[in-house]
Design a protein around this motif. Structure first.
Motif, mmCIF file in Angstrom:
data_model
loop_
_atom_site.group_PDB
_atom_site.id
_atom_site.type_symbol
_atom_site.label_atom_id
_atom_site.label_comp_id
_atom_site.label_asym_id
_atom_site.label_seq_id
_atom_site.Cartn_x
_atom_site.Cartn_y
_atom_site.Cartn_z
ATOM 1 N N SER A 117 0.814 -1.218 0.000
ATOM 2 C CA SER A 117 0.000 0.000 0.000
ATOM 3 C C SER A 117 0.852 1.275 0.000
ATOM 4 N N LYS A 118 2.148 1.150 0.355
ATOM 5 C CA LYS A 118 3.011 2.336 0.409
ATOM 6 C C LYS A 118 3.597 2.696 -0.953
ATOM 7 N N ASP B 100 1.023 2.074 -7.836
ATOM 8 C CA ASP B 100 0.252 0.995 -8.468
ATOM 9 C C ASP B 100 1.077 0.236 -9.512
ATOM 10 N N ARG C 100 2.854 -2.442 -7.785
ATOM 11 C CA ARG C 100 1.868 -3.461 -7.378
ATOM 12 C C ARG C 100 1.550 -4.401 -8.556
ATOM 13 N N ASP D 103 -2.995 -8.623 -8.242
ATOM 14 C CA ASP D 103 -2.900 -8.706 -6.777
ATOM 15 C C ASP D 103 -2.744 -10.166 -6.351
ATOM 16 N N VAL E 173 -2.822 -5.088 0.622
ATOM 17 C CA VAL E 173 -4.002 -4.412 0.064
ATOM 18 C C VAL E 173 -5.183 -5.360 -0.186
#
Ligand code: MN
Length: 247
Positions: free
Chosen positions: A104-105, A108, A111, A189, A195
């Motif tokens: 989350s830090k 995107d 991610r 994900d 997340v």
């Protein structure tokens, strides 16, 4: 002076060894083939793990052309972008386990590409030319206990894969309370990321992006999911289960 610099040198060696051991411990759920290490065991870089079989090894369930494009273009693309993003975000030397825990830090793009690199590696490794094999041993017992039977587990996992809206993944995970769960995630994900709602150690991964099946199956995702059961490498899933139970 000489003694002091000798002691300082020894301290640096000792600290490097501790850091190197931390690197290895922080890669609990990541294949070692991801990482390059220096002589002290410290992570110095990242690799794209090789496809563990020939392009045609999964036929007829998954055709050669799909495997070659999926691995050489899609998976390699995630890897290339990941290595750039690791530099941009000053994360060199971090394990994917650590990056996912703090997902989350980060932007995107990281991610998506860290997930893409990791998820595909799991996916290739949990398949193989193993027509119709079934889980055995402790994993089989855990599946029966949690889902009632292997067929009931298959149905639940298949439904998660078939009903996932848009692009994503279906998973079998071991959650923190040591129970097995079927989950799904969107995009790239995965259950190691902070997340996602349902977290745990990934045991079995199925890619349901259209690029995973469209050349052979077109819009028939369900047929691809049904064919997946012919090529699951249960030895690898059992290895992940044993590893996850230790952590
Ligand atoms: Mn894919």
């Amino acid at each position: 002076m000489k003694t002091k610099s000798f002691l300082t040198g020894m301290l640096i060696v000792l600290l490097s060894a501790i850091v190197a051991r931390a690197d290895a411990q922080n890669a609990k759920f990541t294949p070692q083939a991801f990482y390059s290490y220096d002589a002290s065991g410290k992570i110095t870089g990242y690799n794209l793990p090789a496809l563990p079989y020939a392009y045609n090894a999964l036929q007829p369930s998954i055709d050669s052309l799909t495997v070659s494009i999926h691995y050489d273009k899609h998976h390699r693309g995630y890897f290339t972008k990941f290595t750039g993003l690791v530099k941009d975000n000053n994360l060199e030397g971090k394990t994917l386990d650590e990056i996912f825990k703090n997902m989350s830090k980060y932007p995107d793009a990281l991610r998506n590409n860290a997930g893409g690199l990791y998820n595909h590696t799991l996916y290739w490794e949990n398949m193989g030319p193993a027509i119709g094999a079934r889980p055995t041993g402790a994993l089989a017992e855990a599946i029966n206990k949690q889902f009632g039977s292997f067929d009931k587990f298959k149905e639940q996992f298949s439904n998660a894969a078939k009903n996932k809206f848009g692009s994503g993944w279906a998973w079998l995970i071991l959650s923190a309370d040591n129970t097995l769960k079927v989950t799904s995630t969107s995009n790239q994900d995965n259950p190691l990321m902070d997340v996602v709602d349902q977290k745990g150690a990934p045991l079995l991964a199925l890619d349901v992006w259209e690029h995973a099946y469209y050349l052979k199956y077109q819009n028939k995702r369900g047929d691809y999911v049904d064919a997946f059961w012919n090529i699951v490498n249960w030895d690898e899933v059992a290895r992940r289960y044993a590893n996850a139970m230790k952590h």
